[in-house]
Design an enzyme around this catalytic site. Structure first.
Site, PDB file in Angstrom:
ATOM      1  N   GLY A  10       0.862  -1.159  -0.060  1.00 35.01           N
ATOM      2  CA  GLY A  10       0.091   0.059  -0.051  1.00 35.01           C
ATOM      3  C   GLY A  10       1.062   1.250   0.057  1.00 35.01           C
ATOM      4  O   GLY A  10       1.866   1.215   0.272  1.00 35.01           O
ATOM      5  N   ARG A  14      -2.295   8.749   3.811  1.00 28.31           N
ATOM      6  CA  ARG A  14      -2.400   9.639   5.031  1.00 28.31           C
ATOM      7  C   ARG A  14      -0.964   9.758   5.764  1.00 28.31           C
ATOM      8  O   ARG A  14      -0.935  10.658   6.516  1.00 28.31           O
ATOM      9  CB  ARG A  14      -3.486   8.703   6.155  1.00 28.31           C
ATOM     10  CG  ARG A  14      -4.658   8.898   5.579  1.00 28.31           C
ATOM     11  CD  ARG A  14      -5.548   8.013   6.388  1.00 28.31           C
ATOM     12  NE  ARG A  14      -5.619   6.561   5.982  1.00 28.31           N
ATOM     13  CZ  ARG A  14      -6.079   5.603   6.760  1.00 28.31           C
ATOM     14  NH1 ARG A  14      -6.961   5.971   7.617  1.00 28.31           N
ATOM     15  NH2 ARG A  14      -6.097   4.383   6.349  1.00 28.31           N
ATOM     16  N   GLN A  73       2.497  -7.036  -6.426  1.00 26.25           N
ATOM     17  CA  GLN A  73       1.173  -6.535  -6.737  1.00 26.25           C
ATOM     18  C   GLN A  73       1.174  -5.538  -7.665  1.00 26.25           C
ATOM     19  O   GLN A  73       1.591  -4.281  -6.977  1.00 26.25           O
ATOM     20  CB  GLN A  73       0.442  -6.398  -5.303  1.00 26.25           C
ATOM     21  CG  GLN A  73      -0.876  -6.378  -5.653  1.00 26.25           C
ATOM     22  CD  GLN A  73      -1.681  -5.683  -4.331  1.00 26.25           C
ATOM     23  OE1 GLN A  73      -0.887  -5.404  -3.315  1.00 26.25           O
ATOM     24  NE2 GLN A  73      -2.726  -5.570  -4.200  1.00 26.25           N
ATOM     25  N   GLY A  78      -6.353  -3.858  -3.120  1.00 23.82           N
ATOM     26  CA  GLY A  78      -6.805  -4.212  -1.935  1.00 23.82           C
ATOM     27  C   GLY A  78      -6.263  -5.359  -1.409  1.00 23.82           C
ATOM     28  O   GLY A  78      -5.470  -6.136  -1.952  1.00 23.82           O
ATOM     29  N   ASP A 103       1.764  -2.828   8.483  1.00 19.74           N
ATOM     30  CA  ASP A 103       1.529  -1.662   9.371  1.00 19.74           C
ATOM     31  C   ASP A 103       1.193  -1.933  10.510  1.00 19.74           C
ATOM     32  O   ASP A 103       0.757  -0.921  11.308  1.00 19.74           O
ATOM     33  CB  ASP A 103       0.684  -0.309   8.503  1.00 19.74           C
ATOM     34  CG  ASP A 103      -0.656  -1.072   8.318  1.00 19.74           C
ATOM     35  OD1 ASP A 103      -1.000  -2.017   8.667  1.00 19.74           O
ATOM     36  OD2 ASP A 103      -1.417  -0.181   8.169  1.00 19.74           O
ATOM     37  N   ARG A 329      34.067   8.803  18.268  1.00 18.94           N
ATOM     38  CA  ARG A 329      33.430   8.308  17.045  1.00 18.94           C
ATOM     39  C   ARG A 329      34.322   7.380  16.201  1.00 18.94           C
ATOM     40  O   ARG A 329      35.576   7.245  16.546  1.00 18.94           O
ATOM     41  CB  ARG A 329      32.949   9.627  16.203  1.00 18.94           C
ATOM     42  CG  ARG A 329      33.927  10.414  15.759  1.00 18.94           C
ATOM     43  CD  ARG A 329      33.315  11.626  15.060  1.00 18.94           C
ATOM     44  NE  ARG A 329      34.370  12.637  14.829  1.00 18.94           N
ATOM     45  CZ  ARG A 329      34.928  12.645  13.503  1.00 18.94           C
ATOM     46  NH1 ARG A 329      34.547  12.140  12.555  1.00 18.94           N
ATOM     47  NH2 ARG A 329      35.731  13.617  13.241  1.00 18.94           N
TER      48      ARG A 329
HETATM   49  C1  UD1 Z   1      -7.299  -3.162   7.422  1.00 21.29           C
HETATM   50  C2  UD1 Z   1      -8.502  -4.239   7.268  1.00 21.29           C
HETATM   51  C3  UD1 Z   1      -9.117  -3.804   8.425  1.00 21.29           C
HETATM   52  C4  UD1 Z   1      -8.351  -3.949   9.969  1.00 21.29           C
HETATM   53  C5  UD1 Z   1      -7.174  -3.023   9.437  1.00 21.29           C
HETATM   54  C6  UD1 Z   1      -6.199  -3.452  10.751  1.00 21.29           C
HETATM   55  C7  UD1 Z   1      -9.062  -4.932   5.098  1.00 21.29           C
HETATM   56  C8  UD1 Z   1     -10.044  -4.986   3.792  1.00 21.29           C
HETATM   57  N1  UD1 Z   1      -9.069  -4.285   6.069  1.00 21.29           N
HETATM   58  O1  UD1 Z   1      -7.875  -2.022   6.974  1.00 21.29           O
HETATM   59  O2  UD1 Z   1     -10.412  -4.838   8.702  1.00 21.29           O
HETATM   60  O3  UD1 Z   1      -9.164  -3.510  10.816  1.00 21.29           O
HETATM   61  O4  UD1 Z   1      -6.331  -3.600   8.229  1.00 21.29           O
HETATM   62  O5  UD1 Z   1      -5.330  -2.511  10.771  1.00 21.29           O
HETATM   63  O6  UD1 Z   1      -8.164  -5.866   4.896  1.00 21.29           O
HETATM   64  N2  UD1 Z   1      -1.921  -3.518   1.415  1.00 21.29           N
HETATM   65  C9  UD1 Z   1      -1.459  -4.334   0.137  1.00 21.29           C
HETATM   66  N3  UD1 Z   1      -2.048  -4.332  -0.972  1.00 21.29           N
HETATM   67  C10 UD1 Z   1      -3.162  -3.589  -1.163  1.00 21.29           C
HETATM   68  C11 UD1 Z   1      -3.924  -2.787  -0.155  1.00 21.29           C
HETATM   69  C12 UD1 Z   1      -3.329  -2.781   0.928  1.00 21.29           C
HETATM   70  O7  UD1 Z   1      -0.511  -4.739   0.398  1.00 21.29           O
HETATM   71  O8  UD1 Z   1      -3.672  -3.406  -2.554  1.00 21.29           O
HETATM   72  C13 UD1 Z   1      -1.342  -3.628   2.461  1.00 21.29           C
HETATM   73  C14 UD1 Z   1      -0.927  -2.183   2.947  1.00 21.29           C
HETATM   74  O9  UD1 Z   1       0.418  -1.852   2.774  1.00 21.29           O
HETATM   75  C15 UD1 Z   1      -0.951  -2.528   4.533  1.00 21.29           C
HETATM   76  C16 UD1 Z   1      -2.131  -3.756   4.731  1.00 21.29           C
HETATM   77  O10 UD1 Z   1      -2.265  -4.198   3.665  1.00 21.29           O
HETATM   78  O11 UD1 Z   1       0.263  -2.964   5.157  1.00 21.29           O
HETATM   79  C17 UD1 Z   1      -3.408  -3.045   5.226  1.00 21.29           C
HETATM   80  O12 UD1 Z   1      -3.805  -2.188   4.289  1.00 21.29           O
HETATM   81  P1  UD1 Z   1      -4.750  -0.999   4.830  1.00 21.29           P
HETATM   82  O13 UD1 Z   1      -4.856  -0.061   3.591  1.00 21.29           O
HETATM   83  O14 UD1 Z   1      -3.618  -0.289   5.669  1.00 21.29           O
HETATM   84  O15 UD1 Z   1      -5.852  -1.355   5.441  1.00 21.29           O
HETATM   85  P2  UD1 Z   1      -6.880  -0.798   6.444  1.00 21.29           P
HETATM   86  O16 UD1 Z   1      -7.662   0.141   5.819  1.00 21.29           O
HETATM   87  O17 UD1 Z   1      -6.041  -0.388   7.554  1.00 21.29           O
HETATM   88 CA    CA Z   2      -3.862   0.013   8.133  1.00 20.73          CA
END
Ligand code: UD1
Ligand code: CA
Length: 459
Positions: A10, A14, A73, A78, A103, A329
């Site tokens: 991702g 933000r 990816q 998603g 994260d 150092r």
């Molecule tokens: C996600 C969960 C949510 C949970 C939350 C916890 C889903 C749909 N939702 O939401 O239920 O409460 O985490 O922190 O899974 N990522 C990818 N590829 C993508 C999209 C995201 O690798 O296409 C990775 C991001 O880098 C990140 C993780 O997946 O490390 C979570 O993605 P993020 O968009 O932060 O999901 P949340 O909206 O936080």
């Molecule tokens: Ca997240």
């Protein structure tokens, strides 16, 4: 054995950053590396990291972990789509797959071990970490019955007002039976608010699905913005400080101290306020550090006193006194019972035991024997504008104040250097060297304009 997949593709909009979110450091290590480290209690047989946004940077940042397999990816559709990319990599795999959001950096290794054990003992299709949060805003809500059997996860944005009241949140940490997950992945659709493939939608088709509530909900803190990163950083340092306090370290003002996770402290170390211990720093028993010190990748022996100083990539042996305002150092080594005083800088310098470099000195590329005394303001001139050169000062030398040792130069054992000398040539053992203009005194001399007047004392 278990396979691990970390979702790290991702963008992290933000964060408002040029740096991909999962590479933002938390206590000196990228978030994604923190996540990988949380699996260290498990018998990991495959470690897959899904990369997309800033893929090359993420690959580079993890290049020191040879067991990592990277999965591209593109485009980013998603978390469900991210997991779909694993299919070709896990074709013949029939075991468990632990999926971790890239994260969520504060998970304890014990927590993941417990999650996996629960998963195995109950033979669940999926087991996921959940927590009851006073403010569940932003997290997916987990719908489950009294036996913690999960029927669905609904994203915050897709919740009805009634569903939004549910305080049980999805941590984004799941243990799947991979063959069962693989079979339902093709059923994911993008019919939701964000028009993404949600991994969380897969849960409804997996039975039995079990939720495991976390006692300490800080472990599942997800980092989406800088505020959450700051909060997580504080929590991380607090955890480590609590651990050291339990193990016999005194901290005068713990909240002002930061200690990274690879630091090692012996019992009876005392840490004064505003002290920061970074990298692989080791401190021996009874040493007293701070206030206001920065120690990085450095080793400090027992009963050392350091205050108001910066020490990086260096070694200080037992019984030394360093500071205030010293800077050591680049592989500097100070032997036992030395005194390194105010405004002294050392670079790539070895100092034998029982030496004193007490005031206002710069020693660069120098080697000092034992019991050397360096006078106030004495320095090495180690750089000729192009190359650096060594200075050797053998055992028992006494250097007066304000000398310059122009390198390369060697002083034999027991040499005395007169104050104010500029030493440009080697000096044999047991000699006195005076390398400055002899003092000239002209009796009866006055400035010309005063020559014909009687002396009035300058009034
Ligand atoms: C996600 C969960 C949510 C949970 C939350 C916890 C889903 C749909 N939702 O939401 O239920 O409460 O985490 O922190 O899974 N990522 C990818 N590829 C993508 C999209 C995201 O690798 O296409 C990775 C991001 O880098 C990140 C993780 O997946 O490390 C979570 O993605 P993020 O968009 O932060 O999901 P949340 O909206 O936080
Ligand atoms: Ca997240």
């Amino acid at each position: 054995m278990v396979a691990v997949a970390v979702l790290a593709a991702g963008k992290g909009t933000r964060m408002k950053s040029e740096v991909p979110k999962v590479l933002h450091p938390l206590a000196g290590k990228p978030l994604v590396e923190r996540v990988i480290r949380s699996t260290q209690g498990l018998p990991v047989e495959r470690l897959l990291v899904v990369v997309g946004h800033g893929a090359d940077q993420v690959r580079q940042a993890l290049a020191h972990l040879p067991q990592v397999e990277f999965v591209e990816q593109s485009p980013l559709l998603g978390t469900g789509h991210a997991v779909q990319q694993l299919v070709p990599y896990l074709e013949d795999y029939t075991g468990d797959l632990l999926v971790l959001n890239g994260d969520v950096p504060l998970l304890r290794p014990e927590t993941l071990v417990q999650l996996w054990e629960t998963h195995q003992q109950g033979n669940y299709a999926v087991t996921l970490l959940t927590a009851l949060l006073a403010d569940p805003t932003g997290y997916g809500r987990v719908i489950c019955d009294g036996q913690m059997q999960v029927s669905a996860i609904i994203e915050d944005r897709d919740c009805t007002p009634a569903q939004r009241q549910n305080q049980r949140v999805n941590a984004g940490i799941y243990c799947f039976q991979w063959p069962k997950l693989r079979d339902v992945l093709p059923r994911l659709t993008t019919q939701n608010q964000q028009q993404e493939y949600y991994l969380t939608d897969a849960i409804q088709w997996l039975k039995p699905a079990r939720a495991v509530d976390m006692q300490d909900s800080t472990e599942i803190l997800g980092i989406n913005d800088r505020k959450q990163l700051a909060v997580a950083t504080q929590l991380f340092y607090e955890r480590l400080r609590d651990e050291w306090l339990r193990r016999g370290v005194t901290m005068i003002d713990p909240d002002s101290v930061t200690i990274e996770d690879e630091v090692e402290l012996a019992p009876d170390v005392v840490i004064e306020p505003q002290t920061h211990l970074r990298g692989r720093t080791v401190i021996g028993a009874g040493s007293h550090i701070g206030p206001n010190c920065w120690l990085e990748n450095s080793t400090v022996g027992e009963k050392v006193r350091i205050w108001y100083s910066v020490v990086t990539n260096s070694v200080i042996a037992a019984g030394c006194q360093v500071g205030p305002f010293a800077h050591l150092r680049d592989q500097t080594q100070v032997g036992e019972h030395c005194r390194v005083g105010n405004f002294v800088e050392m670079k790539k310098t070895q100092v034998g035991p029982d030496c004193r470099v007490a005031h206002l000195s710069y020693l660069g590329d120098a080697q000092l024997g034992t019991q050397v005394n360096v006078g106030a303001g004495t320095i090495t001139a180690n750089f000729d504008g192009r190359d650096k050169h060594p200075t050797v000062i053998k055992d028992g030398c006494k250097l007066g104040a304000n000398c310059v040792l122009v390198a390369p130069v060697t002083l034999g054992e027991g040499v005395t250097v007169a104050a104010g000398s500029v030493v440009t040539e080697d000096v044999p053992a047991d000699a006195l060297v005076i390398a400055r203009a002899r003092q000239v005194v002209k009796p009866g001399w006055r400035p010309p304009y005063m020559r014909n007047t009687s002396y009035d004392g300058g009034n």
